[in-house]
Scaffold this active site. Structure first.
Site, short mmCIF file in Angstrom:
data_model
loop_
_atom_site.label_atom_id
_atom_site.label_comp_id
_atom_site.label_asym_id
_atom_site.label_seq_id
_atom_site.Cartn_x
_atom_site.Cartn_y
_atom_site.Cartn_z
N GLY A 180 70.04 33.16 65.25
CA GLY A 180 68.84 33.76 64.70
C GLY A 180 68.93 33.82 63.19
CB CYS A 181 67.89 36.40 60.76
SG CYS A 181 68.10 36.81 59.03
CG PHE A 182 70.51 31.76 57.57
CD1 PHE A 182 69.76 32.63 56.80
CD2 PHE A 182 70.30 30.39 57.39
CE1 PHE A 182 68.84 32.18 55.86
CE2 PHE A 182 69.38 29.92 56.45
CZ PHE A 182 68.65 30.83 55.68
#
Length: 220
Positions: free
Chosen positions: A40-42
């Site tokens: 997901g969001c890095f």
């Protein structure tokens, strides 16, 4: 004869020095390993794994797609095939590949094939990108162990590792940056905006719901 002995002794000394150099180079080469994962969001994955003892560096970027050197806007818009991903560089003598993979599965929702938490779309799906057979075997084992523990089907694919493209500089270490940005709530530091985003996105709540005390980063 004494001269010949001197030549032999010198040659032996040279061989010993060369041998030690090869050994030292081998030691240096083995004191780090790189694993590439998408969770997901890095920003969030980077934040999580930079807290792990033995992790030397975590870099946010993109992989898995067909577009060379993509921008963030291209990836999140879709059509590149890339995932938001991170490369985790770690010291295997301090934290093992198996431990990293175990923590990864328990820090995401691996049952969700449409994205992660509030971030939807292909770029935010989970995946592991092994670069050799040992990593692939370890990833498969970690996936099977996590699935057995969770009691639900895990959809996280284990894909062929390919080119990894670093994201723009402003994405690196976003979670701890003091740089001021303009948000809908007014000027705030990136670190403050990140904390608000993570809470609003429900990442930790969902991970706790799935993994409970096994979640490594949520404080459950």
């Amino acid at each position: 004869m004494p001269q010949l002995k001197t030549i032999k002794a010198t040659a032996l000394a040279v061989l010993i020095v060369v041998g030690l150099g090869v050994q030292n180079n081998g030691a240096k080469a083995s004191d780090k390993e790189v694993l590439t994962v998408a969770g997901g969001c890095f920003w969030c994955v980077e934040s999580d794994f930079e807290r792990v003892a033995g992790v030397k560096d975590v870099v946010s970027g993109f992989t898995g797609g067909t577009v060379a050197d993509p921008t963030y806007k291209q990836v999140v818009r879709g059509g590149t095939g890339h995932y938001e991903a991170v490369q985790i560089t770690f010291d295997p003598a301090r934290v093992t590949r198996n431990q990293i993979l175990s923590m990864f599965f328990r820090s995401v929702d691996p049952t969700d094939g449409g994205g992660q938490f509030c971030d939807r779309g292909d770029a935010y799906r989970t995946a592991i990108f092994p670069t050799n057979e040992d990593q692939r075997i370890a990833a498969e084992r970690a996936k099977a162990d996590a699935e057995a523990e969770l009691g639900q089907k895990i959809v996280t694919p284990i894909m062929d590792g390919g080119a990894f493209y670093e994201a723009e500089a402003y994405h690196q270490d976003y979670y701890k940056s003091d740089q001021i940005i303009i948000t809908r709530f007014g000027p705030r530091s990136k670190a403050s905006a990140y904390k608000s985003y993570r809470k609003a996105c429900g990442r930790d709540q969902r991970v706790d719901e799935l993994w409970g005390d096994a979640a490594p980063f949520t404080g459950s």
